[in-house]
Scaffold this motif. Structure first.
Motif, PDB file in Angstrom:
ATOM      1  N   THR A 193       0.816  -1.217   0.000  1.00  0.00           N
ATOM      2  CA  THR A 193       0.000   0.000   0.000  1.00  0.00           C
ATOM      3  C   THR A 193       0.844   1.259   0.000  1.00  0.00           C
ATOM      4  OG1 THR A 193      -1.717  -1.195   1.221  1.00  0.00           O
ATOM      5  CG2 THR A 193      -1.856   1.209   1.193  1.00  0.00           C
ATOM      6  N   GLN A 194       1.847   1.326   0.867  1.00  0.00           N
ATOM      7  CA  GLN A 194       2.705   2.503   0.956  1.00  0.00           C
ATOM      8  C   GLN A 194       4.159   2.064   0.819  1.00  0.00           C
ATOM      9  OE1 GLN A 194       1.733   5.819   1.041  1.00  0.00           O
ATOM     10  NE2 GLN A 194       3.907   6.101   0.633  1.00  0.00           N
ATOM     11  N   PRO A 195       4.657   1.930  -0.390  1.00  0.00           N
ATOM     12  CA  PRO A 195       6.026   1.443  -0.580  1.00  0.00           C
ATOM     13  C   PRO A 195       7.071   2.361   0.048  1.00  0.00           C
ATOM     14  CG  PRO A 195       4.779   1.365  -2.630  1.00  0.00           C
ATOM     15  CD  PRO A 195       3.958   2.155  -1.662  1.00  0.00           C
ATOM     16  N   ARG A 196       8.100   1.745   0.589  1.00  0.00           N
ATOM     17  CA  ARG A 196       9.250   2.473   1.126  1.00  0.00           C
ATOM     18  C   ARG A 196      10.415   2.268   0.160  1.00  0.00           C
ATOM     19  NH1 ARG A 196      10.118  -0.889   6.193  1.00  0.00           N
ATOM     20  NH2 ARG A 196       9.690  -2.423   4.548  1.00  0.00           N
ATOM     21  N   LEU A 197      10.947   3.362  -0.344  1.00  0.00           N
ATOM     22  CA  LEU A 197      11.957   3.291  -1.390  1.00  0.00           C
ATOM     23  C   LEU A 197      13.265   3.900  -0.919  1.00  0.00           C
ATOM     24  CD1 LEU A 197       9.562   4.349  -4.267  1.00  0.00           C
ATOM     25  CD2 LEU A 197      10.405   2.044  -3.795  1.00  0.00           C
ATOM     26  N   ALA A 198      14.332   3.108  -1.013  1.00  0.00           N
ATOM     27  CA  ALA A 198      15.661   3.571  -0.633  1.00  0.00           C
ATOM     28  C   ALA A 198      16.418   3.977  -1.891  1.00  0.00           C
ATOM     29  CB  ALA A 198      16.409   2.475   0.113  1.00  0.00           C
ATOM     30  N   ILE A 199      16.961   5.172  -1.913  1.00  0.00           N
ATOM     31  CA  ILE A 199      17.684   5.685  -3.076  1.00  0.00           C
ATOM     32  C   ILE A 199      19.179   5.565  -2.826  1.00  0.00           C
ATOM     33  CG2 ILE A 199      17.932   7.600  -4.681  1.00  0.00           C
ATOM     34  CD1 ILE A 199      15.051   6.684  -4.408  1.00  0.00           C
ATOM     35  N   ALA A 200      19.875   4.896  -3.732  1.00  0.00           N
ATOM     36  CA  ALA A 200      21.324   4.731  -3.596  1.00  0.00           C
ATOM     37  C   ALA A 200      22.057   5.977  -4.076  1.00  0.00           C
ATOM     38  CB  ALA A 200      21.788   3.526  -4.404  1.00  0.00           C
ATOM     39  N   GLY A 201      23.207   6.221  -3.474  1.00  0.00           N
ATOM     40  CA  GLY A 201      24.101   7.236  -3.999  1.00  0.00           C
ATOM     41  C   GLY A 201      24.855   6.679  -5.200  1.00  0.00           C
ATOM     42  N   LEU A 202      25.587   7.540  -5.862  1.00  0.00           N
ATOM     43  CA  LEU A 202      26.390   7.120  -7.009  1.00  0.00           C
ATOM     44  C   LEU A 202      27.841   6.897  -6.620  1.00  0.00           C
ATOM     45  CD1 LEU A 202      26.757   6.754 -10.125  1.00  0.00           C
ATOM     46  CD2 LEU A 202      27.239   9.220 -10.201  1.00  0.00           C
ATOM     47  N   ASN A 203      28.355   7.745  -5.776  1.00  0.00           N
ATOM     48  CA  ASN A 203      29.777   7.765  -5.446  1.00  0.00           C
ATOM     49  C   ASN A 203      30.076   7.043  -4.135  1.00  0.00           C
ATOM     50  OD1 ASN A 203      30.682   9.630  -7.657  1.00  0.00           O
ATOM     51  ND2 ASN A 203      29.181  10.972  -6.657  1.00  0.00           N
ATOM     52  N   PRO A 204      31.339   6.729  -3.862  1.00  0.00           N
ATOM     53  CA  PRO A 204      31.693   6.149  -2.570  1.00  0.00           C
ATOM     54  C   PRO A 204      31.195   7.022  -1.422  1.00  0.00           C
ATOM     55  CG  PRO A 204      33.564   6.052  -4.060  1.00  0.00           C
ATOM     56  CD  PRO A 204      32.522   6.884  -4.743  1.00  0.00           C
ATOM     57  N   HIS A 205      30.662   6.388  -0.411  1.00  0.00           N
ATOM     58  CA  HIS A 205      30.147   7.084   0.777  1.00  0.00           C
ATOM     59  C   HIS A 205      29.048   8.076   0.406  1.00  0.00           C
ATOM     60  CE1 HIS A 205      34.138   6.365   3.182  1.00  0.00           C
ATOM     61  NE2 HIS A 205      33.741   5.295   2.502  1.00  0.00           N
ATOM     62  N   ALA A 206      28.325   7.810  -0.709  1.00  0.00           N
ATOM     63  CA  ALA A 206      27.290   8.727  -1.194  1.00  0.00           C
ATOM     64  C   ALA A 206      27.838  10.135  -1.358  1.00  0.00           C
ATOM     65  CB  ALA A 206      26.078   8.713  -0.271  1.00  0.00           C
ATOM     66  N   GLY A 207      29.101  10.217  -1.816  1.00  0.00           N
ATOM     67  CA  GLY A 207      29.709  11.517  -2.109  1.00  0.00           C
ATOM     68  C   GLY A 207      30.459  12.147  -0.961  1.00  0.00           C
ATOM     69  N   GLU A 209      29.547  14.252   1.343  1.00  0.00           N
ATOM     70  CA  GLU A 209      29.292  15.709   1.363  1.00  0.00           C
ATOM     71  C   GLU A 209      30.065  16.450   0.278  1.00  0.00           C
ATOM     72  OE1 GLU A 209      26.973  17.218   3.181  1.00  0.00           O
ATOM     73  OE2 GLU A 209      26.412  15.247   3.964  1.00  0.00           O
ATOM     74  N   GLY A 210      30.202  15.823  -0.873  1.00  0.00           N
ATOM     75  CA  GLY A 210      30.854  16.487  -1.999  1.00  0.00           C
ATOM     76  C   GLY A 210      32.329  16.223  -2.133  1.00  0.00           C
ATOM     77  N   MET A 211      32.949  15.580  -1.139  1.00  0.00           N
ATOM     78  CA  MET A 211      34.381  15.308  -1.200  1.00  0.00           C
ATOM     79  C   MET A 211      34.716  14.229  -2.228  1.00  0.00           C
ATOM     80  SD  MET A 211      35.406  15.380   2.849  1.00  0.00           S
ATOM     81  CE  MET A 211      37.086  14.853   2.463  1.00  0.00           C
ATOM     82  N   MET A 212      33.780  13.317  -2.485  1.00  0.00           N
ATOM     83  CA  MET A 212      34.033  12.197  -3.389  1.00  0.00           C
ATOM     84  C   MET A 212      33.102  12.207  -4.589  1.00  0.00           C
ATOM     85  SD  MET A 212      34.638   9.130  -0.638  1.00  0.00           S
ATOM     86  CE  MET A 212      35.796   9.346   0.735  1.00  0.00           C
ATOM     87  N   GLY A 213      32.512  13.323  -4.868  1.00  0.00           N
ATOM     88  CA  GLY A 213      31.585  13.434  -5.988  1.00  0.00           C
ATOM     89  C   GLY A 213      30.401  14.302  -5.607  1.00  0.00           C
ATOM     90  N   THR A 214      29.834  14.960  -6.587  1.00  0.00           N
ATOM     91  CA  THR A 214      28.764  15.925  -6.306  1.00  0.00           C
ATOM     92  C   THR A 214      27.396  15.501  -6.823  1.00  0.00           C
ATOM     93  OG1 THR A 214      29.250  17.125  -8.363  1.00  0.00           O
ATOM     94  CG2 THR A 214      30.403  17.840  -6.344  1.00  0.00           C
ATOM     95  N   GLU A 215      27.324  14.364  -7.499  1.00  0.00           N
ATOM     96  CA  GLU A 215      26.032  13.961  -8.094  1.00  0.00           C
ATOM     97  C   GLU A 215      24.942  13.785  -7.045  1.00  0.00           C
ATOM     98  OE1 GLU A 215      29.114  12.893 -11.116  1.00  0.00           O
ATOM     99  OE2 GLU A 215      28.932  12.668  -8.924  1.00  0.00           O
TER     100      GLU A 215
END
Length: 332
Positions: A193-207, A209-215
Motif C-alpha cells: 500500500t505505501q512502498p518504502r523506497l531507498a535511493i542509492a548514492g552514485l559515489n563512494p560514501h554517497a559523495g 558531502e561532496g568530497m568524493m563526488g557531487t552527483e
C-alpha cells in the motif's frame, strides 16, 4: 480462475527447452498453469505434452501434459550451439505471447533467456527483451527493469549501457520517473500500500558531502526532494556499500540504484537461484529468470545428467501469477 502464463521459447540451443520441461514437472499439480510457445520437437518426448490452439485450452490439459503453442525452429537445433537462423522463431514466440496477454487470454509473460548477440546478427535492433517488449506495447522509454527475490528488490535507473554512459545519462528527471514507476508497480502488482523506497548514492560514501563526488547533491538529492513533495516515502541517498546489508534491507521495499551492476550484484549475490527479472512500466506483466542461456550446460530434454536448475524460472512463473492476481484484486 486465473488465466495461464505464457512462457516463451528463448534461445532453443540454450537451456530454455529443459527449463520448460522441468517447470511443468514441478508445477503440474500445484500450478500456476502456464503454456510454452516453442518447438515440440525439442521436448524429445521426454515429458507428455499436448499441442493447443490457444491459451484457453491450457488449464484443461496442464495436470496431464505440458500445453504447447507450436513455434517451429527453421534450422536444426544443437544444444549449446546457437544458430541465427532460429532468431525468427525466438522473436515470433515473444510477439505471440504479447498478443495473448493484450487480448486477455494470458495473465502475463515469462520469458526464457535469449542470446542478444545471436538475435542482433539476424537484424534484431533491440538491446534485449525489455526494450522489445516496450516497443510491442507502444510505450517505448517507459520500461523499467526490476530484479526481485525474497530477500531484495532492486531497480537500476540506467540499464544496458557502459558505466561511463550511465553516469553521463543520469538525470534528476530519470530518477524521478523510475522511482514513480517502481512505486506504482509495488502498489498495483505487489500489493504494498505505501512502498518504502531507498535511493542509492552514485559515489563512494554517497559523495561524502561532496568530497568524493557531487552527483548526490546536484542530481540525486533534487530527485528525492521532488518525490517527497509528491507524497512518496523515499530515503537516501545511501552509501551503496552499506545499504544492502542484512540490517538495512528490512527498512525498505525496493532499492533504486544508479546503474546496472550496483543493483544486480547484491541481488545475485544474495539469491541467484530465485532472483526474478521483472519489467515494470508496461501495460502487461513480464517476468524472467535472472540468468542467461547457459549454452555451456545446455543439452537435450530428458537427459539424466542435466545440471539445469529451474529454481529461477519457477520463481518467475509464480511471481507473474501473483502479480496478475494483485493487479485484478485477487490477493490469493
Amino acid at each position: 480462475m486465473n488465466a495461464p502464463i505464457a512462457l516463451t521459447l528463448g534461445d532453443p540451443a540454450g537451456i530454455g527447452p529443459e527449463l520448460a520441461a522441468l517447470a511443468w514437472t514441478a508445477l503440474r499439480e500445484t500450478g500456476p498453469t502456464f503454456f510454452w510457445l516453442g518447438d515440440p520437437a525439442l521436448l524429445n518426448d521426454a515429458i507428455p505434452f499436448k499441442l493447443i490452439e490457444g491459451p484457453e485450452d491450457a488449464q484443461d490439459v496442464f495436470s496431464d501434459a505440458l500445453p504447447v503453442v507450436p513455434v517451429e525452429c527453421l534450422a536444426p537445433v544443437v544444444p549449446g550451439t546457437p544458430d541465427s537462423r532460429n532468431a525468427s522463431a525466438v522473436i515470433a514466440s515473444i510477439e505471440q505471447a504479447v498478443r495473448y496477454v493484450q487480448s486477455g487470454q494470458a495473465a502475463g509473460i515469462t520469458t526464457n533467456p535469449i542470446a542478444k548477440h545471436i538475435l542482433a546478427s539476424a537484424g534484431f535492433s533491440f538491446p534485449g527483451h525489455t526494450e522489445f517488449l516496450a516497443a510491442l506495447c507502444h510505450c517505448d522509454g517507459q520500461e523499467v527493469m526490476m530484479l526481485a527475490s525474497p530477500h531484495l528488490r532492486v531497480v537500476p535507473v540506467t540499464i544496458h549501457v557502459s558505466l561511463r554512459q550511465a553516469i553521463e545519462s543520469l538525470t534528476t528527471e530519470r530518477i524521478v520517473a523510475v522511482t514513480l514507476a517502481t512505486h506504482k508497480a509495488l502498489q498495483s502488482d505487489f500489493g504494498i500500500t505505501q512502498p518504502r523506497l531507498a535511493i542509492a548514492g552514485l559515489n563512494p560514501h554517497a559523495g561524502e558531502e561532496g568530497m568524493m563526488g557531487t552527483e548526490e547533491k546536484t542530481i540525486i538529492g533534487p530527485a528525492i526532494a521532488i518525490l517527497k513533495s509528491q507524497g512518496l516515502t523515499v530515503m537516501g541517498p545511501f552509501p551503496p556499500d552499506t545499504m544492502f546489508s542484512a540490517t538495512a534491507r528490512p527498512g525498505y521495499d525496493a532499492a533504486i540504484c544508479m546503474y546496472h551492476d550496483q543493483a544486480l550484484i547484491p541481488l545475485k549475490t544474495l539469491d541467484m537461484a530465485e532472483g526474478v527479472n521483472v519489467t515494470i512500466g508496461l501495460p502487461i506483466i513480464r517476468t524472467s529468470p535472472d540468468h542467461g542461456t547457459a549454452f555451456d550446460i545446455a543439452g537435450p530434454v530428458g537427459r539424466s545428467d542435466s545440471q539445469v536448475d529451474p529454481s529461477s524460472l519457477l520463481a518467475a512463473l509464480r511471481l507473474a501469477d501473483s502479480m496478475s492476481r494483485h493487479k485484478k484484486g485477487d490477493n490469493r
